[in-house]
Design a protein around this motif. Structure first.
Motif, PDB file in Angstrom:
ATOM      1  N   THR A 241       0.833  -1.197   0.000  1.00  0.00           N
ATOM      2  CA  THR A 241       0.000   0.000   0.000  1.00  0.00           C
ATOM      3  C   THR A 241       0.870   1.251   0.000  1.00  0.00           C
ATOM      4  N   TYR A 242       0.230   2.419   0.098  1.00  0.00           N
ATOM      5  CA  TYR A 242       0.927   3.706   0.051  1.00  0.00           C
ATOM      6  C   TYR A 242       0.593   4.503   1.306  1.00  0.00           C
ATOM      7  N   ASP A 243       1.587   5.230   1.794  1.00  0.00           N
ATOM      8  CA  ASP A 243       1.389   5.952   3.040  1.00  0.00           C
ATOM      9  C   ASP A 243       2.298   7.170   3.085  1.00  0.00           C
ATOM     10  N   ASN A 244       1.833   8.198   3.763  1.00  0.00           N
ATOM     11  CA  ASN A 244       2.665   9.363   4.085  1.00  0.00           C
ATOM     12  C   ASN A 244       2.930   9.304   5.576  1.00  0.00           C
ATOM     13  N   ILE A 245       4.139   8.971   5.947  1.00  0.00           N
ATOM     14  CA  ILE A 245       4.461   8.815   7.366  1.00  0.00           C
ATOM     15  C   ILE A 245       5.135  10.065   7.936  1.00  0.00           C
ATOM     16  N   GLY A 246       5.144  11.148   7.154  1.00  0.00           N
ATOM     17  CA  GLY A 246       5.663  12.405   7.676  1.00  0.00           C
ATOM     18  C   GLY A 246       7.165  12.536   7.622  1.00  0.00           C
ATOM     19  N   VAL A 247       7.805  11.851   6.679  1.00  0.00           N
ATOM     20  CA  VAL A 247       9.263  11.926   6.544  1.00  0.00           C
ATOM     21  C   VAL A 247       9.679  13.369   6.244  1.00  0.00           C
ATOM     22  N   ASN A 284      -1.335  12.789  -2.119  1.00  0.00           N
ATOM     23  CA  ASN A 284      -0.040  13.454  -2.190  1.00  0.00           C
ATOM     24  C   ASN A 284       0.824  13.092  -0.986  1.00  0.00           C
ATOM     25  N   GLY A 285       2.093  12.940  -1.235  1.00  0.00           N
ATOM     26  CA  GLY A 285       3.032  12.635  -0.167  1.00  0.00           C
ATOM     27  C   GLY A 285       3.076  11.178   0.244  1.00  0.00           C
ATOM     28  N   LYS A 286       2.323  10.331  -0.451  1.00  0.00           N
ATOM     29  CA  LYS A 286       2.282   8.909  -0.101  1.00  0.00           C
ATOM     30  C   LYS A 286       3.229   8.115  -1.000  1.00  0.00           C
ATOM     31  N   PHE A 287       3.958   7.199  -0.357  1.00  0.00           N
ATOM     32  CA  PHE A 287       4.895   6.345  -1.079  1.00  0.00           C
ATOM     33  C   PHE A 287       4.617   4.886  -0.743  1.00  0.00           C
ATOM     34  N   LYS A 288       5.041   4.034  -1.646  1.00  0.00           N
ATOM     35  CA  LYS A 288       4.776   2.607  -1.498  1.00  0.00           C
ATOM     36  C   LYS A 288       5.508   2.044  -0.290  1.00  0.00           C
ATOM     37  N   GLY A 326      11.955  17.245  12.653  1.00  0.00           N
ATOM     38  CA  GLY A 326      11.788  17.871  11.347  1.00  0.00           C
ATOM     39  C   GLY A 326      10.360  17.835  10.864  1.00  0.00           C
ATOM     40  N   ALA A 327       9.959  18.903  10.194  1.00  0.00           N
ATOM     41  CA  ALA A 327       8.609  18.971   9.635  1.00  0.00           C
ATOM     42  C   ALA A 327       8.468  18.001   8.470  1.00  0.00           C
ATOM     43  N   PRO A 328       7.274  17.436   8.273  1.00  0.00           N
ATOM     44  CA  PRO A 328       7.070  16.531   7.138  1.00  0.00           C
ATOM     45  C   PRO A 328       7.335  17.239   5.811  1.00  0.00           C
ATOM     46  N   GLU A 329       7.914  16.514   4.880  1.00  0.00           N
ATOM     47  CA  GLU A 329       8.121  17.087   3.544  1.00  0.00           C
ATOM     48  C   GLU A 329       6.786  17.476   2.929  1.00  0.00           C
ATOM     49  N   PHE A 330       5.776  16.635   3.119  1.00  0.00           N
ATOM     50  CA  PHE A 330       4.423  16.958   2.668  1.00  0.00           C
ATOM     51  C   PHE A 330       3.509  16.825   3.874  1.00  0.00           C
ATOM     52  N   ALA A 331       3.012  17.954   4.368  1.00  0.00           N
ATOM     53  CA  ALA A 331       2.364  17.991   5.679  1.00  0.00           C
ATOM     54  C   ALA A 331       0.950  17.425   5.695  1.00  0.00           C
ATOM     55  N   SER A 332       0.273  17.398   4.550  1.00  0.00           N
ATOM     56  CA  SER A 332      -1.074  16.831   4.514  1.00  0.00           C
ATOM     57  C   SER A 332      -0.995  15.312   4.396  1.00  0.00           C
ATOM     58  N   ASN A 333      -2.070  14.662   4.759  1.00  0.00           N
ATOM     59  CA  ASN A 333      -2.210  13.215   4.584  1.00  0.00           C
ATOM     60  C   ASN A 333      -1.254  12.397   5.436  1.00  0.00           C
TER      61      ASN A 333
END
Length: 365
Positions: A241-247, A284-288, A326-333
């Motif tokens: 799946t895909y997720d934005n974990i706030g990297v 947006n901001g989600k990776f496999k 550090g702030a997430p690269e993509f803050a939404s989602n």
């Protein structure tokens, strides 16, 4: 994400051969003719423009088919040419399904690359050959001409027959390389975890504790699942799946310094992941979710290579929301439910790392 799945390890059978898998580049009678051809092509340095770079230059067996230099971003064949992402491991990619949308879990599943932009290994393979910051070929005809001039081109005609069609030849090339990437040599299932699952070796107490933390308190198995895959019978350590974990952004990523023709946004560039592929802002901001197999030898980590060690990765999952990491690269989602304040002790972080070390292939008893 899928709910935590329970696994009774000692009762599970994982099919694998305990013989060490060689990574030499010679012809091997245990591989099929097509696998042998695919391996030659995977290591072939004459297919870039100029010559000198192969698939294996960024996906080497010694590092779990990831960057052999542990670079943030692999350098292309041209000096100072860099793409936007860390080179992921290619091992076990064959098990990813073609990308589809799971409406129940509201996530995309499968596909190739960290953003799922290709559906399968065959379509994935040609991308780097044509990418200006990777192998830098300018046309399919250029690649086809290079293939026809290989000293072992007769292997092509012996397997696929003759063709004057450049696109057909490239399809044959992609099929051969994909066949190697699907082979047991790339997907060997020869880690200590595999042998432990078969009951042929024992885990240390730290490894057992780390596994319990992985499947329990740390919630790793929510996405890096430890149930045997229903299609393969193997434990793949991903649900695809895909997720934005706030990297957070990686300020050292050389892509920020690429010319405007490559990166028009400069240091303001934000990687939107699969959201940019499917053109849906809520992704947006989600990776496999990658497989964790060989994770101990495939640093650096995450799509932008922001962390160099497993200790940093584990601590990020544990303390993202309670320390200034550090702030997430993509803050939404951003996934706010399964990580960020896991309340693991430093000793539990250490044991989790110990367990992850059991996922490295070619374990020798």
């Amino acid at each position: 994400m899928r709910p935590l799945l329970l696994l009774f390890l000692m009762g599970m059978l994982v099919s694998c051969n305990e013989e060490y898998v060689s990574v030499d580049n010679s012809t091997n009678p245990q591989r099929t003719a097509k696998e042998n051809l695919g391996k030659k092509l995977f290591f072939e340095v004459k297919l870039s423009n100029p010559e000198g770079q192969a698939c294996a230059s960024c996906h080497n067996p010694e590092t779990g088919f990831s960057d052999p230099n542990h670079s943030i971003v692999s350098q292309g064949i041209l000096a100072n040419s860099f793409g936007n992402r860390n080179a992921p491991s290619l091992a076990y990619g064959v098990f990813s399904p073609e990308r589809y949308y799971n409406a129940v879990d509201e996530t995309y599943v499968g596909g190739m690359f960290l953003d799922g932009r290709s559906q399968n290994l065959e379509t994935q393979i040609l991308g780097p050959l044509m990418n200006a910051v990777e192998m830098n070929n300018t046309s399919h005809a250029m690649i086809a001409n290079k293939i026809r001039n290989l000293e072992y081109f007769n292997d092509f005609t012996a397997i696929y027959g003759s063709t004057n069609d450049d696109n057909e030849l490239l399809s044959q090339f992609a099929n051969a390389v994909a066949t190697y990437e699907k082979s047991r040599e790339v997907n060997s299932f020869t880690s200590k975890f595999d042998y432990y699952s078969k009951g042929t070796v024992e885990f240390t107490q730290d490894e057992k504790d780390g596994l319990a933390i992985f499947t329990g308190k740390a919630q790793c198995a929510n996405c890096h699942i430890v149930d045997a895959d229903e299609n393969t019978g193997k434990v793949l350590f991903t649900d695809f799946t895909y997720d934005n974990i706030g990297v957070p952004k990686n300020p050292l990523n050389p892509y920020y310094n690429m010319p405007a023709s490559i990166n028009p946004n400069g240091t303001s560039y934000v990687d939107k992941g699969i959201g940019a592929i499917v053109n849906q802002n809520n992704h947006n901001g989600k990776f496999k979710v990658p497989s964790l197999r060989n994770v101990a030898i495939s640093a650096p980590y995450f799509h932008n290579g922001v962390y160099n060690t497993l200790e940093e990765v584990i601590h990020f999952y544990n303390k993202r929301d309670v320390e200034n990491l550090g702030a997430p690269e993509f803050a939404s989602n951003v996934n706010q439910e399964e990580l960020g304040n896991l309340q693991l002790s430093l000793e539990e972080e250490r044991k989790l790392k110990v367990f992850l070390g059991t996922l490295t292939d070619h374990y020798r008893k």
